[in-house]
Every structure is written in C-alpha cells, then in structure tokens.
Scaffold this motif. Sequence first.
Motif, PDB file in Angstrom:
ATOM      1  N   SER A 128       1.025  -1.473  -0.110  1.00 55.52           N
ATOM      2  CA  SER A 128      -0.322  -0.008   0.180  1.00 55.52           C
ATOM      3  C   SER A 128       1.243   1.509   0.215  1.00 55.52           C
ATOM      4  CB  SER A 128      -1.013  -0.043   1.558  1.00 55.52           C
ATOM      5  OG  SER A 128      -1.624  -1.371   1.434  1.00 55.52           O
ATOM      6  N   HIS A 129       2.342   0.985   0.699  1.00 48.92           N
ATOM      7  CA  HIS A 129       2.660   1.987   1.374  1.00 48.92           C
ATOM      8  C   HIS A 129       3.453   2.405  -0.075  1.00 48.92           C
ATOM      9  CE1 HIS A 129       5.095   4.799   3.288  1.00 48.92           C
ATOM     10  NE2 HIS A 129       6.153   5.322   3.116  1.00 48.92           N
ATOM     11  N   ILE A 130       3.624   1.475  -0.999  1.00 49.12           N
ATOM     12  CA  ILE A 130       4.103   1.292  -2.392  1.00 49.12           C
ATOM     13  C   ILE A 130       3.452   2.567  -3.459  1.00 49.12           C
ATOM     14  CG2 ILE A 130       5.806   1.156  -4.368  1.00 49.12           C
ATOM     15  CD1 ILE A 130       6.842  -1.550  -2.280  1.00 49.12           C
ATOM     16  N   LEU A 131       2.159   1.786  -3.048  1.00 51.14           N
ATOM     17  CA  LEU A 131       1.265   2.852  -3.870  1.00 51.14           C
ATOM     18  C   LEU A 131       1.177   3.992  -3.969  1.00 51.14           C
ATOM     19  CD1 LEU A 131      -1.773  -0.817  -4.079  1.00 51.14           C
ATOM     20  CD2 LEU A 131       0.189   0.546  -6.533  1.00 51.14           C
ATOM     21  N   ILE A 170      -7.531   2.006  -2.824  1.00 48.21           N
ATOM     22  CA  ILE A 170      -6.282   0.825  -2.698  1.00 48.21           C
ATOM     23  C   ILE A 170      -7.673   0.644  -1.787  1.00 48.21           C
ATOM     24  CG2 ILE A 170      -5.152   0.063  -1.318  1.00 48.21           C
ATOM     25  CD1 ILE A 170      -3.578   2.823  -2.115  1.00 48.21           C
ATOM     26  N   ALA A 171      -8.626   0.320  -0.771  1.00 47.06           N
ATOM     27  CA  ALA A 171      -9.504  -0.200  -0.804  1.00 47.06           C
ATOM     28  C   ALA A 171     -10.434  -0.577  -1.701  1.00 47.06           C
ATOM     29  CB  ALA A 171     -10.160   0.919   0.363  1.00 47.06           C
ATOM     30  N   ILE A 172     -10.663   0.060  -2.681  1.00 48.29           N
ATOM     31  CA  ILE A 172     -11.818  -0.298  -3.461  1.00 48.29           C
ATOM     32  C   ILE A 172     -11.129  -1.601  -4.035  1.00 48.29           C
ATOM     33  CG2 ILE A 172     -13.245   0.246  -5.747  1.00 48.29           C
ATOM     34  CD1 ILE A 172     -13.871   2.897  -4.310  1.00 48.29           C
ATOM     35  N   ASP A 173     -10.234  -1.558  -4.662  1.00 50.06           N
ATOM     36  CA  ASP A 173      -9.429  -2.398  -5.018  1.00 50.06           C
ATOM     37  C   ASP A 173      -8.349  -3.190  -5.409  1.00 50.06           C
ATOM     38  OD1 ASP A 173     -10.300  -0.719  -7.985  1.00 50.06           O
ATOM     39  OD2 ASP A 173      -8.479   1.034  -7.360  1.00 50.06           O
ATOM     40  N   SER A 174      -7.805  -3.369  -3.973  1.00 52.75           N
ATOM     41  CA  SER A 174      -7.234  -4.419  -3.712  1.00 52.75           C
ATOM     42  C   SER A 174      -8.618  -5.287  -2.234  1.00 52.75           C
ATOM     43  CB  SER A 174      -5.894  -4.414  -3.031  1.00 52.75           C
ATOM     44  OG  SER A 174      -6.092  -3.568  -1.905  1.00 52.75           O
ATOM     45  N   HIS A 175      -8.974  -4.142  -1.603  1.00 51.72           N
ATOM     46  CA  HIS A 175      -9.624  -5.264  -1.022  1.00 51.72           C
ATOM     47  C   HIS A 175     -11.408  -5.602  -1.120  1.00 51.72           C
ATOM     48  CE1 HIS A 175     -10.033  -5.873   3.568  1.00 51.72           C
ATOM     49  NE2 HIS A 175     -11.908  -5.616   3.434  1.00 51.72           N
ATOM     50  N   ARG A 216     -13.913   7.830   4.084  1.00 51.89           N
ATOM     51  CA  ARG A 216     -13.251   7.097   5.391  1.00 51.89           C
ATOM     52  C   ARG A 216     -14.361   6.276   6.638  1.00 51.89           C
ATOM     53  NH1 ARG A 216      -9.920  11.716   3.687  1.00 51.89           N
ATOM     54  NH2 ARG A 216     -10.378  12.799   5.965  1.00 51.89           N
ATOM     55  N   GLN A 217     -15.086   7.693   6.522  1.00 48.19           N
ATOM     56  CA  GLN A 217     -16.015   7.064   7.970  1.00 48.19           C
ATOM     57  C   GLN A 217     -16.241   5.860   7.520  1.00 48.19           C
ATOM     58  OE1 GLN A 217     -17.550   9.736  10.940  1.00 48.19           O
ATOM     59  NE2 GLN A 217     -17.897   8.056  10.986  1.00 48.19           N
ATOM     60  N   GLU A 218     -16.815   5.542   5.941  1.00 45.88           N
ATOM     61  CA  GLU A 218     -17.628   3.874   5.897  1.00 45.88           C
ATOM     62  C   GLU A 218     -16.695   3.044   5.747  1.00 45.88           C
ATOM     63  OE1 GLU A 218     -20.502   2.761   5.533  1.00 45.88           O
ATOM     64  OE2 GLU A 218     -21.697   4.003   3.463  1.00 45.88           O
ATOM     65  N   LEU A 219     -15.741   3.370   5.117  1.00 49.88           N
ATOM     66  CA  LEU A 219     -14.197   2.203   5.292  1.00 49.88           C
ATOM     67  C   LEU A 219     -13.969   1.592   6.856  1.00 49.88           C
ATOM     68  CD1 LEU A 219     -12.640   3.854   2.530  1.00 49.88           C
ATOM     69  CD2 LEU A 219     -14.245   1.172   2.067  1.00 49.88           C
ATOM     70  N   PHE A 220     -13.991   3.168   8.062  1.00 50.84           N
ATOM     71  CA  PHE A 220     -13.451   2.782   8.939  1.00 50.84           C
ATOM     72  C   PHE A 220     -14.963   2.155  10.336  1.00 50.84           C
ATOM     73  CE2 PHE A 220     -13.714   4.414  13.456  1.00 50.84           C
ATOM     74  CZ  PHE A 220     -12.263   3.822  14.249  1.00 50.84           C
ATOM     75  N   LYS A 221     -16.066   2.472   9.759  1.00 51.73           N
ATOM     76  CA  LYS A 221     -16.753   2.113   9.917  1.00 51.73           C
ATOM     77  C   LYS A 221     -16.765   0.637   9.905  1.00 51.73           C
ATOM     78  CE  LYS A 221     -21.945   2.125  10.802  1.00 51.73           C
ATOM     79  NZ  LYS A 221     -22.932   2.167   9.635  1.00 51.73           N
ATOM     80  N   ILE A 275      -4.707  -1.332   4.784  1.00 50.90           N
ATOM     81  CA  ILE A 275      -5.049  -0.161   4.376  1.00 50.90           C
ATOM     82  C   ILE A 275      -4.902   0.961   4.707  1.00 50.90           C
ATOM     83  CG2 ILE A 275      -6.491   0.513   1.947  1.00 50.90           C
ATOM     84  CD1 ILE A 275      -7.136  -2.394   1.747  1.00 50.90           C
ATOM     85  N   LEU A 276      -6.042   1.312   5.880  1.00 51.25           N
ATOM     86  CA  LEU A 276      -7.170   2.380   6.557  1.00 51.25           C
ATOM     87  C   LEU A 276      -5.483   2.901   6.976  1.00 51.25           C
ATOM     88  CD1 LEU A 276      -9.983   1.897   7.434  1.00 51.25           C
ATOM     89  CD2 LEU A 276      -9.918   2.827   5.523  1.00 51.25           C
TER      90      LEU A 276
END
Lengths: 340, 359
Positions: free
Chosen positions: A7-10, A32-37, A204-209, A263-264
């Motif tokens: 993730s860091h590299i990306l 990244i969350a969408i494409d890799s997770h 971000r809130q949605e992903l964190f939730k 990722i987050l």
Amino acid sequence: MTRPILSHILVTAFSATLALAPAALRADMVDIAIDSHILPGFHRLADRSRVLSETANRDCDANSVDLRAAYGTAFDAWVRVSHLRFGPTETDNRAFALAFWPDSRGKTPKALNALIRKNDPIIDDPEAYTAVSIAARGFYALEFLLFDAPLQQAGTDTYRCALTRTIARDIAATSAAIDKDWSERFAEEMRQPGARYQSEAEIRQELFKALDTGLQILVDMRLGRPLGTYDKPRPKRAEAYRSGRSLRHVVLSLEALADLAMILSADTPDLGDDLAKAFATVRAHAERLEDPVFAGVAAPGPRLRIEALQQDIRNLREEIGLTLGPALGVGVGFNALDGD
Amino acid sequence: MPSRRGFLAGLLAAGMAPAASWADLGTPALLSAGKTNDGRYVLAGLTGAGGILFTREIPARGHAAAAHPSRPEAVAFARRPGRFADVIDCRSGAPLARLTPPSDHHFYGHGVFTPDGLLLMTTENDYEAGRGVIGLWDASAGYRRIGSFSSGGVGPHDMMLREDGMGVVIANGGIETHPDSGRAKLNIPTMRPNLSYLGFDGSLTEQVELVPELRKNSIRHLAMHADGTVAFAMQWQGDLGAVVPIVGLHQTGSAPRLMGEDDPRLRNLSGYGGSIAFSKDGMQVAVSSPRGGLVQVMDTGSGTITAEHWLKDVCGLTQGANGLIASSGTGQIVQMGKDGITALAHTPIAWDNHLIRLA
C-alpha cells in the motif's frame, strides 16, 4: 505482512504522479481499499458461489464431499467480506439473504421445515424463491440441509435435493448481483464525493465504520453469543457450529479486518505497524484455541481462553477507535458512538 | 459546578419545607444524565439557562429520566441494557429507591409517571421471550413492582403520556437485543417497529406502522404537542446512502406524515434521530443527530426542512422559554432560534442523549 508495504509503495507512487496528473486522477487509500480489498472480495464471493451452485446441480447429496467443499469455499468468501455492509450488500436485503444470522428465534429451521413439509413448489421458481422467508435463504439455511441431522430426516430426498439446489442458486444470484453493482456502479460512486458521499471524510468514515463494526461483531456475536454468561454458557449459539466453522469464521474475519486496517493506516506507518502486530497477536491467540465450535465456553479453563480472546479483540477495537479514527479524521463523540 | 457537599449545605441553610416540592430546589427546569470530566456518571438538574443546580451520582451510564409530577423526585434510568433505575430525592440527595427489573428483564432507559404521580411506568425488554413490556411500579409505596403488560411490540424505547390523559404512547423500536450479545441487534432483516397507543391497563387502542420499505426505520423517541400530535424520531438500520425520513408526525385516527421527504438534506442526519422536540406553538418540530452533528428544524404544516443548526455531538433537545434548548457530549448547553445558536453554558459534563423538561 506484505500489505502495508505494498500500500505504501502504491501511495508513494501515485503521490509522485499526482502533481502531474489532472485532479480527477488520484489514488489514495480509498482507491486501494476498493481495488485491492472490496472488489476482489466480492468478485471471489460471486465466483465461489457460482461454483457452489454448479456443484449442487451435479451432486445434491448432503454428504457429498464435493458439495461440502464448494459450500465451505463459498462461505469462506462471504465471511471475508461480511464486514463490508454498505451499498450493494444492503440493496434488497442482499446481505441478509446470504447470511441470516444470528437466528435468535430459530426461524431458519422453522422456515425450511415448513417448505419441506408442504413440498412447497415455490422452490422451482428462482424468482419466486426470493420472496420466501429470508430465514430460508443463504449460507446458514444451506448449512441445515448439509449438516443438520434432524432436518435431513424431514420430507423426501427429492425435495431436499431440489431445495439444496434452489438455495445454492439463490446464493449465486445474490452474490452475482452484489458483485455487479459494486463493479458497475458503486465503486465509482465511492472513489470521490458526489451524489452518494458528500465529502471524502464521509467515505473514510464508511470504511472505518466497516472495520469497527467488523470487530464489534466478533466481540458481541461471533464470540459473545456462544460465551453467554458464566452461569449460562450458550455453545449452541456459536456461529455455524453444525458445520464446525465457528472458530474458522473468527480467524477469517480477523484476516479480512487486518487487511482493511493496513490499508486505512497506510498514511500513518507507525500506527500501521502497531496494528499489524496487534492483529497478528490476536490471530495467533485465536488459532491456538484449537476449539472449532467453541465447545469450551461451558468448561471453566477453556472458557477463560475464549474470554481472553474476546477481550483482546475488544482492546484492539478500542485502540483503533482511539488512534486510527482520529488519524483518519473520523472521531466519534460521546453520543454519536453507538447510539440509543 | 458546586460540590455535592456545598450544594447540600446550601440546601440545609435554605431550610427544608416539610411538604417538599420542586420549588425547594430553585426550580430546575431541566434534567439530564451525563458523565463528569473525572469519569463519574450523574443525573443533573439544570436551570432554563443551563446552570447546574445539582448533580447526583448514579452507578453507571444513564440515559433519560422521569420527574415526579409533584414531589421533588426524579428517576434516573440506566442506559440499555440497564439493570437499575435510581429514584433520587433531589432535595436531600438521598437515594429513595433503586428499581431492579425482574430477572430476564432490563430497562431501555425511558419511563413516565402517571399524571396523579401514583404510578411509574418503564419500558423493558423481556429478553428471553424477545418481548417488549411496560413495567408498573407503585410510586406511592416505595416503588414496589406491581405488574407489567405488553408494550405492543419489540424493543420499546421512549414512552409518553397521551395528551388526552387516557394512557400512554410507546415507540416500539422493533429491534431485538439480548444482554449476552451486548448491544448487538439480532433481528434487523425481520424488524417491525410501531407506535402503540395503550390505555393505563395495557389495552391497545391504536397501532401505527410505516410502509414495508421503511421497516428498518426504528421508531425510538417521542415528543407530544398540546393538541395531541405525536412526533417520532427514527433511527435507520438500512443502508446509510439512502435518503430516508427520520421524523414523522401522528394524530390518532389518521395516517402518519413524514417530514422532509425526498429532501437531500435528510442525509445530514446520518440516518439517526437522537432526540425530538416541538416548538411551543407546535409550528415546528426539531430533531437532533449526534452522528450528523446538527439539529434540523421542520415546519409541521408543510413538512419542509426550515433550518439546520450545527453543533458537535449534539443530542439532548427540548423546548425552552425562548426557543429550543440543546445539549452536547462536549458539555455545551445552547439555545437555538431564529438567530441561530446562542451558547448558554459550557459545563464540565458530557451530556447524555436527553434533556428532560420539567413541567
């Protein structure tokens, strides 16, 4: 753990191009969350569910090794995305149609028995089947047909075979619909603020939730339900104990949540390292239980170890709330926290 | 904030009338549960201007409270799945009674006294049966438990006296929970919230459900206008991207009316109504959303959203002398009116969900 590095590299790579690129072209933790997770997870679910349905069509015997294996693989794929409860999974109650659990009033066996007793022809029509009780759909309903001895005595072999195929086909259709929605529409709606999300903070809130709720479900449901109380342990409330999958679901869910947490936390590498260690420790504790259905909840010694695992996850959730939440700018208040 | 001892000394110096009434306290206008900055849970009495008149410690996080109609007694309810409700003499600080629900029941955090003050009614979960009940306590005899009846649904939360004096109206949120699973919701796909009008004997006189598409909108909190109109605030359990109504109005014998329908600003509420209140004239109804960090005001006649007041972690909301009074988890007490938000007080207490107005 390769994820944080990747993730860091990306992030670094995309940040470097960002200055040259138009504003619309950007890659950040959301992409990244969408494409890799998210997208690979739902794609895998759709694919494994299709295989499950095809396998059931070839061999609907509850004891079939192939069918049980295909069931396990598809169910694994669901558990890995079961924390992503927003958007396409919530349309038409799809997530519940895949996963009606907990079933605190025993609706699933009741609904299945009712169909079997009546030889209800509704199972012959895939469209119509989506209108049956939601408790008679999805992985937990199929578990009864494949693993529950009393249900396997009910009605005729022919009807149960047809019902098995219908449920498997329904799982495949629901999973395909979620996958399609995500890839054709929802992923784009989530990449940047617009009609669906009004700000990047909301995204971000949605992903964190999703991360937070996933941990809460581990604590309260996947572990909390079988633990019950010390005086009244509830081993028969363990998730998917008939197929021996209770502990497996905890481990799979921890893996998926660790992936999302990495990722987050990509923008805060020190925190990411801490969380990676914490997840690894918790996961090791889970695997060390060697108690696939949490039968130990009713015995003082083993119970303590399951309670300790629950406490580990509770602590991890608290740590994430105190550190990652603020880092993402999605803190929650005294009243906003979990509501009443 | 005066210390408890200082407050008691002040009361003693002021002298105590034998027939105690709310006036002995310098007439608190509001009650609220909260958490002090040193981590204690309290019930507090406030003036209409947000000044703290008293704080009384309670064993765990509170939720709402009920004030006795004549005696200076308040019942502080534990937050669900709570196992206590403390009756406090707000004059002496003495605990008068601790209500413990029957085994296999817990409180939901709300309750009301009957107008004569003889009976306290509480919303409860009979959790092994998954059934909502109203507990009955004899307020004239040390709060003895004297019975219960069905709430008319699952997960009863807020309840209010009916304006016609014939009984109560209950917000049955529809969500089944069990203390073994913490606060986890166990029946979201099959939940069916309703608004139930019950007589004091538990007889169901009217029940309102929303259309099937809104069955995941948990009816939780209530406000009552003098003409008998009930306002209800909901908490959406479905997908957060959906634009769903959070506030509705109902008059007995007619269909409910939903406020702000199709207005995209509904999304600012994040699917979550925390508290609800009418303006004094009933022309407006307001809902707080701690998740959205705002209060939305709606015109009861047209159903349109007329104002938004932004305040972090706002939740407590009630009618004040000059507009709405709101409280927040960050210790703010504010007034909200035509001119926007006016700060009334900043206290060292994180205010919990509800501000209870004393008549």
